[in-house]
Write a protein that holds these residues in place. Structure first.
Motif, PDB file in Angstrom:
ATOM      1  N   THR A   1       0.839  -1.203   0.000  1.00  0.00           N
ATOM      2  CA  THR A   1       0.000   0.000   0.000  1.00  0.00           C
ATOM      3  C   THR A   1       0.871   1.249   0.000  1.00  0.00           C
ATOM      4  OG1 THR A   1      -1.633  -1.227   1.295  1.00  0.00           O
ATOM      5  CG2 THR A   1      -1.889   1.170   1.212  1.00  0.00           C
ATOM      6  N   LEU A   2       1.850   1.261   0.886  1.00  0.00           N
ATOM      7  CA  LEU A   2       2.678   2.462   1.029  1.00  0.00           C
ATOM      8  C   LEU A   2       3.610   2.663  -0.173  1.00  0.00           C
ATOM      9  CD1 LEU A   2       2.467   4.426   3.326  1.00  0.00           C
ATOM     10  CD2 LEU A   2       4.445   3.377   4.405  1.00  0.00           C
ATOM     11  N   ARG A   3       3.944   1.583  -0.865  1.00  0.00           N
ATOM     12  CA  ARG A   3       4.813   1.658  -2.033  1.00  0.00           C
ATOM     13  C   ARG A   3       4.064   2.049  -3.303  1.00  0.00           C
ATOM     14  NH1 ARG A   3       9.694  -1.322  -2.261  1.00  0.00           N
ATOM     15  NH2 ARG A   3      10.123  -2.164  -0.220  1.00  0.00           N
ATOM     16  N   ASP A   4       2.752   2.014  -3.258  1.00  0.00           N
ATOM     17  CA  ASP A   4       1.970   2.315  -4.463  1.00  0.00           C
ATOM     18  C   ASP A   4       2.329   3.719  -4.945  1.00  0.00           C
ATOM     19  OD1 ASP A   4      -0.962   1.242  -5.727  1.00  0.00           O
ATOM     20  OD2 ASP A   4      -0.496   3.373  -5.974  1.00  0.00           O
ATOM     21  N   PRO A   5       2.557   3.879  -6.253  1.00  0.00           N
ATOM     22  CA  PRO A   5       2.961   5.203  -6.765  1.00  0.00           C
ATOM     23  C   PRO A   5       1.938   6.307  -6.484  1.00  0.00           C
ATOM     24  CG  PRO A   5       2.768   3.575  -8.550  1.00  0.00           C
ATOM     25  CD  PRO A   5       2.534   2.837  -7.282  1.00  0.00           C
ATOM     26  N   ARG A   6       0.708   5.931  -6.204  1.00  0.00           N
ATOM     27  CA  ARG A   6      -0.311   6.950  -5.906  1.00  0.00           C
ATOM     28  C   ARG A   6      -0.283   7.387  -4.439  1.00  0.00           C
ATOM     29  NH1 ARG A   6      -5.102   3.240  -7.912  1.00  0.00           N
ATOM     30  NH2 ARG A   6      -3.596   1.710  -7.155  1.00  0.00           N
ATOM     31  N   VAL A   7       0.596   6.753  -3.663  1.00  0.00           N
ATOM     32  CA  VAL A   7       0.621   7.019  -2.220  1.00  0.00           C
ATOM     33  C   VAL A   7       1.944   7.672  -1.834  1.00  0.00           C
ATOM     34  CG1 VAL A   7       0.582   5.941   0.067  1.00  0.00           C
ATOM     35  CG2 VAL A   7      -0.892   5.059  -1.750  1.00  0.00           C
ATOM     36  N   ARG A   8       1.869   8.684  -0.978  1.00  0.00           N
ATOM     37  CA  ARG A   8       3.097   9.276  -0.423  1.00  0.00           C
ATOM     38  C   ARG A   8       3.029   9.228   1.102  1.00  0.00           C
ATOM     39  NH1 ARG A   8       3.601  14.956  -3.627  1.00  0.00           N
ATOM     40  NH2 ARG A   8       1.616  15.235  -2.546  1.00  0.00           N
ATOM     41  N   PHE A   9       4.204   9.095   1.707  1.00  0.00           N
ATOM     42  CA  PHE A   9       4.304   9.044   3.173  1.00  0.00           C
ATOM     43  C   PHE A   9       5.015  10.307   3.647  1.00  0.00           C
ATOM     44  CE2 PHE A   9       6.825   7.688   6.990  1.00  0.00           C
ATOM     45  CZ  PHE A   9       5.760   7.441   7.836  1.00  0.00           C
ATOM     46  N   PHE A  10       4.349  11.078   4.493  1.00  0.00           N
ATOM     47  CA  PHE A  10       4.979  12.238   5.118  1.00  0.00           C
ATOM     48  C   PHE A  10       5.063  11.967   6.623  1.00  0.00           C
ATOM     49  CE2 PHE A  10       3.138  13.976   1.219  1.00  0.00           C
ATOM     50  CZ  PHE A  10       4.219  14.687   0.703  1.00  0.00           C
ATOM     51  N   GLY A  11       6.164  11.342   7.036  1.00  0.00           N
ATOM     52  CA  GLY A  11       6.368  11.042   8.447  1.00  0.00           C
ATOM     53  C   GLY A  11       7.026  12.210   9.162  1.00  0.00           C
ATOM     54  N   ASN A  12       6.922  12.183  10.488  1.00  0.00           N
ATOM     55  CA  ASN A  12       7.485  13.250  11.318  1.00  0.00           C
ATOM     56  C   ASN A  12       6.756  14.571  11.072  1.00  0.00           C
ATOM     57  OD1 ASN A  12       9.283  13.925  13.370  1.00  0.00           O
ATOM     58  ND2 ASN A  12      10.819  14.728  11.949  1.00  0.00           N
ATOM     59  N   ILE A  13       5.508  14.480  10.646  1.00  0.00           N
ATOM     60  CA  ILE A  13       4.656  15.660  10.476  1.00  0.00           C
ATOM     61  C   ILE A  13       3.487  15.504  11.453  1.00  0.00           C
ATOM     62  CG2 ILE A  13       3.109  16.918   8.924  1.00  0.00           C
ATOM     63  CD1 ILE A  13       5.857  17.253   7.897  1.00  0.00           C
ATOM     64  N   ALA A  14       3.432  16.402  12.432  1.00  0.00           N
ATOM     65  CA  ALA A  14       2.411  16.287  13.470  1.00  0.00           C
ATOM     66  C   ALA A  14       1.284  17.284  13.221  1.00  0.00           C
ATOM     67  CB  ALA A  14       3.026  16.524  14.842  1.00  0.00           C
ATOM     68  N   VAL A  15       0.060  16.767  13.229  1.00  0.00           N
ATOM     69  CA  VAL A  15      -1.098  17.649  13.152  1.00  0.00           C
ATOM     70  C   VAL A  15      -1.175  18.411  14.474  1.00  0.00           C
ATOM     71  CG1 VAL A  15      -3.619  17.757  13.007  1.00  0.00           C
ATOM     72  CG2 VAL A  15      -2.343  16.161  11.566  1.00  0.00           C
ATOM     73  N   GLY A  16      -1.307  19.721  14.392  1.00  0.00           N
ATOM     74  CA  GLY A  16      -1.304  20.552  15.594  1.00  0.00           C
ATOM     75  C   GLY A  16       0.038  21.224  15.801  1.00  0.00           C
ATOM     76  N   GLU A  17       1.081  20.671  15.154  1.00  0.00           N
ATOM     77  CA  GLU A  17       2.404  21.270  15.284  1.00  0.00           C
ATOM     78  C   GLU A  17       2.889  21.807  13.920  1.00  0.00           C
ATOM     79  OE1 GLU A  17       5.329  18.644  16.940  1.00  0.00           O
ATOM     80  OE2 GLU A  17       6.976  20.033  16.539  1.00  0.00           O
TER      81      GLU A  17
END
Lengths: 86, 471
Positions: free
Chosen positions: B70-86
């Motif tokens: 799922t995470l490798r699918d070209p239509r998907v991007r992962f933005f880690g270390n991004i906190a909602v509220g911060e």
């Protein structure tokens, strides 16, 4: 011979969706699914096609004869589930 | 939104709930989709990484067999270390994207509401689980394991996980991906007895049978039962009766095993409710009362006794269920600990909020196992696509590239999928030599170093814009 679902099952019901003979329960929209500990395969319906084996995300499904020793009793558990819910 | 434009969806939280939602969206045949995961941690997988016990490697296979695709699918991007509220607000996400699915799970636990819950040595089960699983939020914690008895309040699957981890031979745990700091703590542990205390009797205990059965394995602790090992007699419904009977048979076999001698033991203490935790600053004992089960037809109620008894303990873990916590800008029902919703559509004061959805524990409460989230996510994503089809979604303000630029400006230490792969590789390589699946990096700075390389990080830091200059 039949396929059997063992302890690792996480109730991802991809197996139930793909099963061509609807041998796997409980699956949505059966309300029992909500609190299911795991899913089971009905040995009376299973046609041994192995479709479920490939889609299980945790490899919880085994052919009866290749169940690891510690999960041998899941043969009876899978059968009993359908006896109880019949 | 033109007919050809993809539906652009943000999913907050890259755990099973969010990943199953993404899977359903990717599988739909009617619309093109683009999905961005917004994840607070530098790592994906949610509770599969930080909740599933380290000795449950078979359940973690879901990452390599499903979620990774799922995470490798070209239509998907992962933005880690991004906190909602911060780094971003819920309102911003709602404006930027066509739709937002919140799948951030449970950030808290149910309190008992008794005296002494804030004493040192009293913890939420969640904190201890995250500690041994190397969650960066809890890596610094220190659990006192110097007293011979630990008490776990509650007897669900989490309680069983903790009891197992506290009593399993450290040599066996050292073959797993348990956090190194937890391994070290457990090496020094003087805990001999773990009491798993539950309000109800065995028949209605909260754990699942496959989890109980695991105490049957070689090297497992001795098992004892206090509060009665009585055959089930209340369940009228055949399936419930079957499960209760199986549970009784498992427990009977476990308690009938010959004692190992010198080993640790787990005591299942049924029909007991803590009324106070006592100690002078630090917990020393659990005061509890014994309950009696009142059976009437197929239902059982429990009546608390009046005589208070005492159990000395140096560590008390509260495992009475996880609980959702509020997220700024999102409605929250404090009573039930979930975001108010109708079939996954988030409800504001005046009905459903356009383009805002929930799935997973924050939608339905903290119940079910990993796969339960698949059905839950199916309902939410069906609603989202229905709304899109009906023209009820306002088009997001930003394009795919703009989103990436903006999120990277908001936090130059953003962890994208390739960065995560660098972390994953570093952890797996560290595990190779030790015969372990991986050695987890448990500090945020170590995770980011592995993600970006140490030099890249320093460069990014010095280039970080000051607050107020980013749009």
């Amino acid at each position: 011979m039949t396929y059997v679902i063992a302890a690792p099952c996480v109730a991802d019901f991809s197996c139930a969706e793909i099963c061509p003979v609807s041998a796997i329960s409980p699956a949505p929209p059966d309300p029992v699914f909500q609190n299911a500990e795991q899913l089971f395969i009905d040995p009376g319906k299973c046609i041994n096609c192995g479709a479920c084996l490939d889609v299980c995300p945790v490899s919880a499904i085994f052919e009866e004869g290749s169940l690891p020793e510690k999960w041998k009793h899941y043969v009876a558990l899978n059968r009993e589930y359908f006896e109880v819910t019949a | 939104m033109t007919d050809n434009a993809p539906v652009r969806v943000a999913i907050v939280g890259a755990g099973p709930a969010g990943l199953y939602a993404a899977g359903h969206l990717l599988d739909n045949r009617d619309f093109q989709v683009e999905i961005d995961f917004i994840e607070r941690l530098p790592t994906p997988w949610g509770l599969v990484r930080s909740g599933v016990a380290p000795d449950h490697a078979e359940k973690k296979r879901i990452v390599d067999r499903l979620f990774d695709f799922t995470l490798r699918d070209p239509r998907v991007r992962f933005f880690g270390n991004i906190a909602v509220g911060e780094h971003v607000t819920t309102d911003e996400l709602a404006q930027w994207y066509d739709a937002v699915i919140f799948a951030h799970g449970a950030g808290s636990h149910n309190a008992l509401g008794i005296e002494g819950e804030t004493l040192d040595g009293v913890w939420g089960a969640r904190e201890f689980v995250q500690f041994y699983n190397g969650h960066p939020d809890q890596a610094h914690l220190h659990f006192d394991v110097s007293h011979p008895r630990a008490v776990i309040v509650g007897n669900g699957n989490v309680a069983l996980d903790i009891a197992r981890i506290l009593t399993t031979d450290v040599a066996a745990l050292a073959q797993t991906d348990i956090a190194d700091h937890a391994l070290q703590a457990l090496r020094n542990s003087r805990i001999e007895e773990v009491v798993v205390m539950g309000r109800r009797d065995l028949e209605f205990a909260a754990f699942n049978n496959p989890e109980l059965e695991e105490f049957d394995r070689e090297g497992a602790a001795d098992i004892a039962v206090r509060g009665g090992l009585v055959p089930p007699r209340s369940q009228l419904e055949p399936l419930a009766a079957w499960r209760a009977h199986r549970r009784f048979e498992i427990m009977r076999a476990l308690t009938a095993r010959p004692r190992r001698g010198g080993g640790k033991r787990i005591v299942f203490h049924f029909l007991a409710t803590p009324v106070a935790l006592r100690g002078n600053g630090r917990v020393k004992q659990v005061d509890y009362v014994t309950n009696s089960a009142l059976r009437s037809g197929g239902t059982v109620s429990y009546k608390a006794g009046t005589e208070v008894e005492t159990l000395p303990a140096g560590l008390v873990l509260l495992a009475c269920g996880y609980r959702g916590s509020p997220l700024a800008g999102l409605p929250f029902d404090a009573e039930s600990g979930v975001v108010p919703n109708r079939a996954g559509r988030v409800l504001g004061k005046d009905g459903a909020l356009s383009g805002i959805y929930v799935t997973g524990w924050i939608k339905r409460g903290c119940r079910g196992i990993i796969g339960s989230n698949r059905w839950c996510a199916d309902e939410t994503t069906k609603g989202l696509l229905e709304d899109y089809r009906a023209g009820r979604l306002a088009a997001g303000a930003l394009q795919r590239d703009e989103l990436c630029d903006l999120l990277t400006r908001r936090n130059p230490d953003v962890v994208m999928f390739d960065h995560w792969r660098a972390i994953d590789r570093a952890e797996r390589l560290a595990g190779r030599g030790a015969g372990r699946p991986r050695v987890k990096l448990t500090r945020t700075d170590a995770l980011l170093s592995a993600a970006h390389g140490p030099s890249r990080r320093i460069a990014a830091r010095s280039a970080e814009p000051t607050a107020g200059t980013v749009s």
